[in-house]
Motif scaffolding. Structure first.
Motif, PDB file in Angstrom:
ATOM      1  N   TRP B  51      19.324  -0.853  13.686  1.00 43.84           N
ATOM      2  CA  TRP B  51      18.626  -1.322  14.902  1.00 43.84           C
ATOM      3  C   TRP B  51      19.162  -2.680  15.288  1.00 43.84           C
ATOM      4  O   TRP B  51      19.230  -3.593  14.485  1.00 43.84           O
ATOM      5  N   ASP B  52      19.543  -2.824  16.554  1.00 46.51           N
ATOM      6  CA  ASP B  52      20.192  -4.070  16.963  1.00 46.51           C
ATOM      7  C   ASP B  52      19.272  -4.969  17.768  1.00 46.51           C
ATOM      8  O   ASP B  52      19.708  -5.975  18.293  1.00 46.51           O
ATOM      9  N   GLY B  53      18.001  -4.608  17.893  1.00 47.37           N
ATOM     10  CA  GLY B  53      17.082  -5.409  18.703  1.00 47.37           C
ATOM     11  C   GLY B  53      16.408  -6.497  17.891  1.00 47.37           C
ATOM     12  O   GLY B  53      16.877  -6.878  16.818  1.00 47.37           O
ATOM     13  N   PRO B  54      15.273  -6.989  18.398  1.00 50.67           N
ATOM     14  CA  PRO B  54      14.531  -8.043  17.698  1.00 50.67           C
ATOM     15  C   PRO B  54      14.056  -7.571  16.329  1.00 50.67           C
ATOM     16  O   PRO B  54      13.949  -6.372  16.081  1.00 50.67           O
ATOM     17  N   THR B  55      13.772  -8.524  15.454  1.00 48.19           N
ATOM     18  CA  THR B  55      13.316  -8.210  14.107  1.00 48.19           C
ATOM     19  C   THR B  55      12.067  -7.328  14.140  1.00 48.19           C
ATOM     20  O   THR B  55      11.172  -7.555  14.946  1.00 48.19           O
ATOM     21  N   VAL B  56      12.050  -6.335  13.259  1.00 44.84           N
ATOM     22  CA  VAL B  56      10.880  -5.461  13.179  1.00 44.84           C
ATOM     23  C   VAL B  56      10.114  -5.788  11.906  1.00 44.84           C
ATOM     24  O   VAL B  56      10.674  -5.801  10.822  1.00 44.84           O
ATOM     25  N   GLU B  57       8.837  -6.094  12.069  1.00 46.74           N
ATOM     26  CA  GLU B  57       7.970  -6.311  10.912  1.00 46.74           C
ATOM     27  C   GLU B  57       7.261  -5.008  10.605  1.00 46.74           C
ATOM     28  O   GLU B  57       6.528  -4.492  11.437  1.00 46.74           O
ATOM     29  N   VAL B  58       7.483  -4.502   9.384  1.00 47.16           N
ATOM     30  CA  VAL B  58       6.936  -3.182   9.054  1.00 47.16           C
ATOM     31  C   VAL B  58       5.733  -3.333   8.136  1.00 47.16           C
ATOM     32  O   VAL B  58       5.760  -4.095   7.183  1.00 47.16           O
ATOM     33  N   LEU B  59       4.676  -2.608   8.448  1.00 50.78           N
ATOM     34  CA  LEU B  59       3.513  -2.594   7.562  1.00 50.78           C
ATOM     35  C   LEU B  59       3.133  -1.141   7.280  1.00 50.78           C
ATOM     36  O   LEU B  59       2.886  -0.369   8.208  1.00 50.78           O
ATOM     37  N   ALA B  60       3.152  -0.788   5.986  1.00 49.82           N
ATOM     38  CA  ALA B  60       2.735   0.571   5.619  1.00 49.82           C
ATOM     39  C   ALA B  60       1.235   0.564   5.361  1.00 49.82           C
ATOM     40  O   ALA B  60       0.746  -0.212   4.557  1.00 49.82           O
ATOM     41  N   VAL B  61       0.507   1.405   6.058  1.00 49.66           N
ATOM     42  CA  VAL B  61      -0.956   1.461   5.951  1.00 49.66           C
ATOM     43  C   VAL B  61      -1.315   2.846   5.421  1.00 49.66           C
ATOM     44  O   VAL B  61      -0.714   3.835   5.832  1.00 49.66           O
TER      45      VAL B  61
END
Ligand SMILES: Nc1ncnc2c1ncn2[C@@H]1O[C@H](COP(=O)(O)OP(=O)(O)O)[C@@H](O)[C@H]1O
Ligand SMILES: [Mg+2]
Lengths: 351, 730
Positions: B51-61
């Motif tokens: 992915w070349d866009g803005p940083t993705v913050e991932v949260l697994a719920v």
């Protein structure tokens, strides 16, 4: 109301021998006292007779009936425990009535018996209290009441006075003996206190390490102890023991003091080494006495004085009538009126 | 040392930190929440690298927590910009405005029609389809040479199969699986007008089909997911109707456990319809704030792209909804084909209320406990009852006046007292003491008092989540009047209360009885290997109770359970035929099964307490009783029991409370069967909150009633205990 016979009763816990071949016969209506040092097996023997412990070997008869394998409730016995063991959740009244209720007595009979016993023991005003609201002496009375109310053939007491204060102890002791005389059951009473034992007993049983040392009337046991253990245990102050050797009709103590053997002393081969037992009450002050006694400490009891000191190198106690004793450091000459001889190895009395 | 300063500092810090964090992640980051696990999560991580866009913050719920977390975060601007969830929740999210139109993230013409339908509400797209899940037909290639084209053909194959092999394994009494047959008959679980669909001719036909299959022994009775897996994996089922998870369960390190392939579900010759399973479309959804950001929409399109779909298919056997990305994996292809012949699960909130009545009716009918029509009509009533409109909004004036009055009165009293010198003095002197207990007061306040207040407040509200209003005591009135129905009808508060009380009394009696019996046995000095027995007897207590509950549920299975096995063996031995008992089809047997499980779970506690209490009974008191003439039983009855009684009272009290609220056993063993009659108050409250259209206010009212009842019970037992204690004394 039975005669109790023990036949070679032995009790072992695992490898520990607690009772070792006890034979005895206690006559009907007698007051038997088991006495001995703490841990000698008195309670165990009592519990065996009550049926709370099973004997390992031997048999027990009540009035000719073999009860060895019977449960306590089939032996018709009652017991007063050292801790009293009252039922904490029942009132005094129910504590007394419980044994009768279990025997399905009629309510009226139960009430009458409880009232009678409460009157006898003067605990009528306590009937509706719980044990925790009673003093030690009152608990003790309730425990006795619980035993009496069932009118058992045999009463048992395991050191019932040891949790009471000394003055109370004396009155209760008298009460117990009186109760025994009134009720006419056979009583077995355990104590480690030889004064209690002497004053109460018809039959005194002296135990040591699970073995009967002597059985007899208290006065016989006092006068003619079967061995050194009994001699030392019975009587207060305790008997003095001195090493000696029989020479002619005298016994020579260490230090060369010679004491003539009084009348009635059994004949013993001359030259034999012995242990000489002299009760403190059996000596007299007499200027002609042969025994020199150096006074170290004087105890005044009122009617008596107990004098602690030395004969030669040996510790010695003497008891004299009256209330004035000798002074510390004084040397008294004593006459011995009566003495006992024991075999130095076996401790058996030489007669 | 001033403890309160620290307290204030910590409070301020906990308040400020998230605010600071919030400030930073406004700068262009994309927040993604998902419930993926294992391979799917790994596939996501791989994708993010390209992915070349803005940083993705991932949260697994956790999946079960996802929807409630979204509901409590997004309205406050705290939630994700984009999240991945099942499409059937879209209706609820849409109603609560947690999702927005995905706009240009949706690529027209790229997805199969069923998936498009699934994410469409009122003509707008509220999700980007990522993958599809549905049931399909697993075929054991060793047992089946030619796959019949219809269900009847499969049934006919049953004759030719070896002994002990069923033709078709599937969860017949689960409405989710049954829906495939219902669809083949032209029915739906929920109609488009939000009325209950599982009633009427189509539903009855679908049930006839299943009853025939069960009677002919084609399909196992009372099968749950684990049983289906076990049967198929061990080669004891020629076919299985199951989802992609079965393929995962069949895989072993040495290859597949059986030789099989997957294909779409067959036809139903009787209606000439096709078995169509329910379809779940996992979709990327955008929160309103996320949907407004072009880079978030671009990221959603990226997640749904052909390349991403291929990656997920390869790593996690995910079945894409795209038409342009066929997979090489035959199983994935089969599920993709099935997806085109499936019925998307309804997105309507009412769907959530349809499951329970449908499942109950299905189970009841398949057990043979009720005629088909009657049970279905009853289910429709039940659905209607859950879906009844919430109580009308009331003006909270009265409540506010009462609360305000109380506060005012309190304030007046306080002021009055504050005016006396002595009181002021007393307060001044007690300040240091307050500082020492401040943390405890704080913790108890936050963990105990606050939830209690919130729960009580909740019980005064009604309406669907996101649209609640104050209803006064309407929830309580509803509950206590059994919603206007007969007071002792199934599901009424009063019947449930009766069952709960019976449940508590029977269980506590068994706990105490067994606990005493074992405790006394264990306390006997002559017992050899006492330590070992003690450990053995404590084991039921040491095992987590849901594990035990599941194990016992398995033991009571009508066909495969150990209890059935034991009774059959006993029957063989005695030379009589014993019919297998359907434990959960009658109240008495289902209740017995629950009680057996809970007795097993609960007696060790009482046993341990008994052993401890027995230690406090002096030996010579028992001996005194023995000399007094008491038999063993009389000594127990008249001496031991009264003496240990007071120490058992607190344990009995605890046991009663635990049993009163023993949700796990009831929920997992009988599950309320038959017909909700074995449900107790807590499991009933749970159902209102979590399976019946999220009626939290109603459930909270149940909880308040439970609390009141338990307080009463506790006080009562306390009195008894105090009285008993006063008698025995120290
Ligand atoms: N249950 C038992 N197990 C092992 N040893 C015991 C047991 N009861 C008593 N004994 C031992 O037996 C001996 C005699 O005990 P007991 O009869 O109570 O003495 P006492 O004469 O003081 O009443 C003691 O050494 C005691 O340790
Ligand atoms: Mg003793």
């Amino acid at each position: 109301m039975v005669e109790i016979r023990l036949r070679a009763v032995s009790k072992r816990f695992g490898d520990t021998v607690v009772l070792d071949g006890i034979d005895a016969c206690f006559p009907d209506r007698s007051f038997v006292v088991l006495v001995g040092k703490s841990g000698c097996g008195k309670s165990t023997l009592l519990r065996c007779i009550a049926g709370l412990e099973e004997v390992t070997e031997g048999g027990i008869e009540f009035g000719g009936r073999d009860v060895t394998r019977l449960a306590p409730r089939d032996r018709d016995v009652a017991m007063v425990f050292q801790s009293y063991a009252l039922y904490p959740h029942m009132t005094v009244r129910r504590n007394l009535a419980f044994g009768l209720e279990l025997r399905k007595e009629k309510r009226a009979v139960i009430d009458a018996r409880v009232a009678e016993v409460a009157k006898l023991l003067e605990i009528e005003h306590l009937l509706d209290r719980h044990p925790r609201a009673l003093s030690g002496g009152q608990r003790q009375r309730v425990a006795m009441g619980r035993a009496i109310v069932r009118r058992p053939a045999v009463f048992m007491f395991d050191e019932p006075l040891s949790n009471l204060d000394p003055t109370l102890r004396n009155t209760v002791r008298v009460d117990i003996r009186r109760m025994h005389d009134d009720l006419g059951a056979t009583t077995i009473y355990v104590t480690h206190d030889q004064v209690e034992a002497m004053t109460l007993a018809d039959v005194l049983v002296v135990l040591d390490r699970g073995v009967v040392q002597q059985i007899g009337a208290p006065i016989d046991v006092y006068r003619n102890p079967a061995n050194r253990f009994v001699a030392g245990f019975v009587g207060s102050p305790a008997m003095n023991f001195l090493d000696g050797r029989v020479v002619d009709s005298t016994v020579e103590l260490a230090g060369g003091v010679r004491v003539p053997l009084p009348e009635g002393t059994p004949a013993v081969a001359a030259g034999k080494t012995v242990v000489v037992g002299i009760r403190p009450h059996d000596v007299r002050r007499d200027p002609d006495g042969t025994v020199a006694f150096v006074v170290e400490l004087v105890e005044t009891l009122g009617s008596h004085v107990h004098v602690h000191g030395r004969v030669g190198d040996a510790v010695f106690v003497a008891a004299f009538e009256g209330h004035t004793g000798p002074k510390r450091g004084e040397t008294l000459s004593l006459v011995v009126d009566r003495l006992h001889l024991f075999d130095p190895e076996t401790g058996v009395a030489l007669r | 040392m001033r403890p309160w300063r620290w307290l204030v500092a910590v409070l301020v810090a906990t308040w400020l930190l998230p605010a600071a964090a919030r400030a930073t992640d406004r700068d262009g980051r994309i927040r993604l929440w998902h419930a993926w696990r294992g391979e799917e999560e790994a596939a996501l991580a791989e994708l993010l690298e390209s992915w070349d866009g803005p940083t993705v913050e991932v949260l697994a719920v956790p999946y079960d927590a996802l929807s409630s977390k979204l509901g409590s975060a997004i309205p406050f601007g705290e939630g994700p910009d984009i999240f991945v969830d099942s499409h059937e929740r879209l209706g609820e999210y849409h109603r609560r405005e947690l999702v927005a139109d995905v706009g240009d993230a949706f690529e027209d013409g790229a997805y199969v029609g069923e998936a498009v339908d699934a994410v469409t509400i009122d003509g707008a797209r509220f999700g980007v389809p990522l993958s599809m899940k549905s049931l399909a037909l697993y075929v054991n290639d060793d047992l089946v040479a030619v796959v019949p084209g219809d269900l009847e053909g499969i049934a006919a194959l049953a004759e030719t199969l070896p002994e002990g092999v069923v033709a078709l394994a599937y969860e017949a009494n689960n409405a989710y699986a049954h829906a495939a047959i219902l669809h083949a008959c032209g029915g739906r679980l929920l109609n488009d007008d939000d009325s209950f669909g599982f009633v009427g001719p189509a539903a009855e036909t679908s049930i006839d089909v299943v009853l025939d299959l069960l009677d002919a022994g084609v399909v196992p009775r009372e099968a749950d997911g684990a049983l289906v897996t076990n049967l198929f994996r061990s080669g004891k089922a020629a076919f299985a109707m199951s989802g992609p998870w079965l393929a995962a369960d069949l895989a072993t390190p040495e290859g597949d456990a059986v030789r099989y392939h997957v294909e779409p579900l067959p036809l139903l010759a009787r209606t000439r319809g096709r078995l169509q399973p329910l379809l779940t479309v996992e979709s990327a959804m955008l929160s309103p704030s996320g949907a407004a950001r072009p880079e978030v929409r671009r990221f959603a399109a990226f997640l749904a792209s052909s390349a991403a779909a291929a990656r997920r298919a390869e790593r996690a056997r995910a079945v894409t909804a795209r038409t342009d990305t066929p997979s090489a994996d035959p199983i994935v292809r089969a599920f993709a084909a099935q997806g085109r012949a499936a019925v998307p699960m309804s997105t309507r909130p009412a769907m959530r209320a349809a499951w329970e009545p449908a499942n109950k009716a299905l189970r009841k009918i398949l057990r043979g406990d009720a005629p088909v029509t009657e049970a279905l009509v009853e289910a429709e009533h039940r659905f209607a009852m859950v879906m009844r409109p919430p109580p009308p909004a009331r003006s909270p004036t009265i409540l506010l006046v009462v609360i305000g009055g109380a506060l005012m009165f309190g304030a007046v009293v306080l002021v009055q007292r504050a005016r006396t010198r002595a009181f002021r003095e007393q307060v001044r002197r007690s300040i240091p003491a307050w500082l020492w207990v401040a943390h405890a007061v704080f913790v108890v306040g936050v963990l105990v008092v606050l939830p209690l207040l919130v729960g009580t407040a909740t019980s005064l509200f009604g309406g669907p989540p996101g649209d609640v209003h104050y209803v006064g005591a309407a929830n309580f009135v509803d509950i206590l009047t059994a919603r206007g129905g007969p007071l002792l009808a199934s599901g009424s508060f009063w019947l449930t209360l009766l069952v709960t009380v019976l449940w508590t009394v029977v269980n506590v009696a068994l706990h105490v009885g067994l606990g005493l019996a074992f405790g006394i046995l264990l306390a006997r000095p002559v017992l050899r290997m006492r330590a070992m027995y003690r450990v053995l007897l404590i084991i039921p207590w040491a095992v987590p109770n849901y594990v035990t509950a599941l194990a016992w549920k398995g033991m009571f299975h009508r066909q495969f359970g150990a209890v059935t096995g034991a009774t059959m063996a006993l029957g063989d031995w005695l030379g009589v035929t014993i019919e297998p008992i359907a434990w959960f089809s009658r109240f008495s047997t289902a209740f017995t099964a629950n009680v057996a499980t809970n007795a097993w779970l609960g007696f060790p506690f009482m046993m341990v307490v008994t052993v401890a209490a027995l230690g406090s009974v002096p030996k010579d008191v028992l001996e005194a009783a023995e000399v007094d003439g008491a038999s063993r039983w009389q000594r127990f009855r008249h001496v031991t029991l009264p003496m240990i009684g007071p120490s058992l009272v607190p344990a009995v009290m605890l046991g009663a409370i635990w049993t009163f609220n023993m949700f796990n056993v009831v929920f997992l063993v009988s599950g309320g069967d038959p017909d909700g009659t074995t449900d107790i108050l807590v499991s009933e409250a749970y159902r209102w909150a979590f399976t019946r259209d999220a009626q939290y206010g109603y459930a909270a009212a149940y909880a308040v009633l439970i609390f009141v009842l338990l307080s009463g019970i506790t006080r009562g037992l306390d009195r008894i205990g105090a009285a008993a204690k006063a008698k025995v004394g120290p």
